[in-house]
Design an enzyme around this catalytic site. Structure first.
Site, short mmCIF file in Angstrom:
data_model
loop_
_atom_site.label_atom_id
_atom_site.label_comp_id
_atom_site.label_asym_id
_atom_site.label_seq_id
_atom_site.Cartn_x
_atom_site.Cartn_y
_atom_site.Cartn_z
N ASN A 136 -10.22 0.07 0.25
CA ASN A 136 -8.75 0.13 0.24
C ASN A 136 -8.26 -0.49 -1.07
O ASN A 136 -8.38 -1.70 -1.26
CB ASN A 136 -8.24 -0.64 1.46
CG ASN A 136 -6.72 -0.67 1.56
OD1 ASN A 136 -6.02 -0.33 0.61
ND2 ASN A 136 -6.23 -1.09 2.71
N CYS A 162 0.81 -1.22 0.00
CA CYS A 162 0.00 0.00 0.00
C CYS A 162 0.85 1.27 0.00
O CYS A 162 0.32 2.37 -0.21
CB CYS A 162 -0.96 0.00 1.18
SG CYS A 162 -2.01 -1.46 1.23
N HIS A 217 -3.04 7.21 2.44
CA HIS A 217 -3.54 5.92 1.94
C HIS A 217 -4.95 5.72 2.48
O HIS A 217 -5.21 5.93 3.67
CB HIS A 217 -2.60 4.81 2.42
CG HIS A 217 -3.13 3.44 2.16
ND1 HIS A 217 -3.66 3.08 0.94
CD2 HIS A 217 -3.21 2.33 2.95
CE1 HIS A 217 -4.04 1.82 1.01
NE2 HIS A 217 -3.79 1.34 2.21
O1 UT7 Z 1 -3.75 -1.25 3.59
C1 UT7 Z 1 -2.91 -1.45 4.66
C2 UT7 Z 1 -3.38 -0.76 5.82
N1 UT7 Z 1 -4.46 -1.49 6.44
C3 UT7 Z 1 -5.07 -0.92 7.44
O2 UT7 Z 1 -4.79 0.20 7.74
C4 UT7 Z 1 -6.09 -1.71 8.24
C5 UT7 Z 1 -5.90 -1.41 9.68
N2 UT7 Z 1 -6.88 -2.03 10.56
C6 UT7 Z 1 -8.17 -1.66 10.57
O3 UT7 Z 1 -8.59 -0.83 9.80
C7 UT7 Z 1 -9.07 -2.24 11.64
O4 UT7 Z 1 -8.29 -2.92 12.59
C8 UT7 Z 1 -10.15 -3.19 11.07
C9 UT7 Z 1 -11.18 -2.40 10.26
C10 UT7 Z 1 -9.52 -4.23 10.19
C11 UT7 Z 1 -10.88 -3.89 12.21
O5 UT7 Z 1 -11.44 -2.94 13.09
P1 UT7 Z 1 -11.33 -3.12 14.68
O6 UT7 Z 1 -12.04 -1.99 15.29
O7 UT7 Z 1 -9.87 -3.29 14.97
O8 UT7 Z 1 -12.17 -4.43 14.91
P2 UT7 Z 1 -11.71 -5.80 15.57
O9 UT7 Z 1 -10.75 -6.52 14.67
O10 UT7 Z 1 -11.28 -5.52 16.97
O11 UT7 Z 1 -13.05 -6.59 15.62
C12 UT7 Z 1 -14.10 -6.19 16.50
C13 UT7 Z 1 -15.21 -7.19 16.39
C14 UT7 Z 1 -14.76 -8.64 16.55
O12 UT7 Z 1 -15.79 -9.33 17.25
P3 UT7 Z 1 -15.62 -9.63 18.81
O13 UT7 Z 1 -14.36 -10.47 18.92
O14 UT7 Z 1 -15.48 -8.29 19.47
O15 UT7 Z 1 -16.86 -10.37 19.14
C15 UT7 Z 1 -14.71 -9.15 15.13
O16 UT7 Z 1 -14.93 -10.53 15.03
O17 UT7 Z 1 -15.79 -7.09 15.06
C16 UT7 Z 1 -15.85 -8.40 14.49
N3 UT7 Z 1 -15.72 -8.26 13.05
C17 UT7 Z 1 -16.74 -8.08 12.23
N4 UT7 Z 1 -18.08 -8.00 12.44
C18 UT7 Z 1 -18.86 -7.79 11.36
C19 UT7 Z 1 -14.56 -8.25 12.34
N5 UT7 Z 1 -14.84 -8.06 11.04
C20 UT7 Z 1 -16.19 -7.95 10.95
C21 UT7 Z 1 -17.07 -7.74 9.85
N6 UT7 Z 1 -18.39 -7.65 10.11
N7 UT7 Z 1 -16.64 -7.58 8.58
#
Ligand code: UT7
Length: 332
Positions: free
Chosen positions: A289, A126, A259
């Protein structure tokens, strides 16, 4: 025959921008409905709240990175008032090339109907576009080129695991391009690139091809939380470093084009730099993205919707797999 002495250019400048999105647009709800058929649960609300993404474009099966790059390149050439024959360097930033080799840049050159100029790919995930722009800037200023086509093009839909809701809702396909030319007046003011290979595992496609067989997992893996944490910290550092190199202040910035991965990361960077949020160019809502394509796509959209104008001071910032990051500061 006496060899021609290289002509060193004091500066480089972006003279045209272009972009292309494949026609198939999927809203979060449409994607959620498709995923639900395979038992993968997500929602428009979750995706919007956690990422700011509302829709993304996916390329049809017969479209490769070079097919998306071609119209983006043509738009950028047209905006610069240039012909393909004027270009003496083609760089394509991509992690989803058409083939293992030759480079996507060579395929774009062939599709543009020109030959002879240098053409190669830059692979920094990226951060690929800021890496490629930095390489083109250096090559022009040291006399290796005078008119470069710098493209970011990705078909990330090909490497997504549609059973993994934590990644498959985040990415989209597209391409963006700029024409970068030798100039007597300043355009690119400073560049800053970094990588830290200790973090290879937090964002990767670990598979490869050996003896005609795929070895390992050929789909994208991401530790979202780790990437998020690292991204907010390095984007702030890179922004301050590139401003210091150019002798400019945060308050000099007219636009920040980071980005486009997650609106929360982008807003956090803007806040740390004390930039009003209306100076942030946002296209993640409509594009998702698109990895190396996200910055030139956002730049071109900002130019075409009348946000970024000639003379504006703009910061481009990339971050992604590797771990890689970097920034380019420019007067547009
Ligand atoms: O291109 C390179 C750069 N990439 C990035 O910058 C990505 C960086 N990371 C992020 O943007 C975020 O970490 C994410 C968007 C990927 C995830 O957001 P988060 O606030 O860190 O969520 P999380 O991973 O802590 O997940 C929270 C909850 C989890 O459930 P529990 O364990 O709290 O019950 C996940 O299982 O959300 C759940 N979850 C979803 N629920 C519905 C994860 N993905 C999904 C989904 N739909 N698509």
């Amino acid at each position: 025959m006496t060899p021609t002495a290289p002509s060193f250019a004091p500066y480089t400048r972006i003279t045209g921008t272009g972009s292309y999105l494949p026609p198939r647009r999927l809203t979060n709800q449409q994607l959620a409905d498709e995923l639900a058929r395979d038992g993968v649960e997500t929602s428009d609300q979750w995706i919007v709240e956690r990422t700011g993404i509302r829709a993304r474009h996916f390329a049809d099966a017969d479209m490769a990175a070079s097919d998306l790059a071609l119209p983006a390149a043509r738009h950028a050439l047209e905006a610069a008032g240039r012909q393909a024959a004027d270009v003496d360097l083609i760089l394509v930033a991509t992690s989803t090339p058409d083939m293992i080799f030759p480079s996507t840049a060579c395929l774009v050159q062939q599709k543009l109907g020109v030959h002879g100029c240098a053409a190669f790919d830059v692979q920094a995930v990226c951060s690929g576009f800021v890496y490629a722009l930095t390489v083109a800037d250096a090559m022009i200023r040291t006399g290796s080129a005078r008119c470069a086509l710098v493209i970011g093009s990705e078909v990330f839909s090909r490497i997504l695991d549609f059973k993994d809701r934590t990644t498959c809702v985040l990415f989209g396909d597209g391409a963006g391009a700029v024409v970068l030319e030798a100039s007597d007046t300043p355009g690119l003011l400073a560049t800053e690139l970094h990588a830290d290979g200790r973090h290879v595992g937090i964002l990767c496609v670990p598979g490869t091809v050996v003896g005609g067989k795929v070895i390992g997992d050929p789909l994208l893996k991401m530790d979202g939380k780790a990437v998020f944490k690292l991204a907010v910290s390095v984007l702030e550092d890179a922004a301050r470093a590139v401003l210091a190199k150019a002798g400019r202040q945060e308050s000099d910035l007219d636009w920040l084009i980071p980005h486009q991965a997650n609106i929360r990361i982008m807003q956090s960077t803007a806040k740390k730099l004390k930039l009003p949020l209306d100076k942030l160019v946002v296209t993640v809502d409509e594009h998702g993205n698109t990895s190396a394509a996200s910055i030139p796509l956002a730049l071109d959209h900002a130019v075409r919707r009348g946000q970024v104008k000639r003379g504006d001071t703009v910061m481009l910032e990339g971050v992604g797999g590797g771990f890689t990051w970097g920034a380019v500061l420019l007067d547009f």
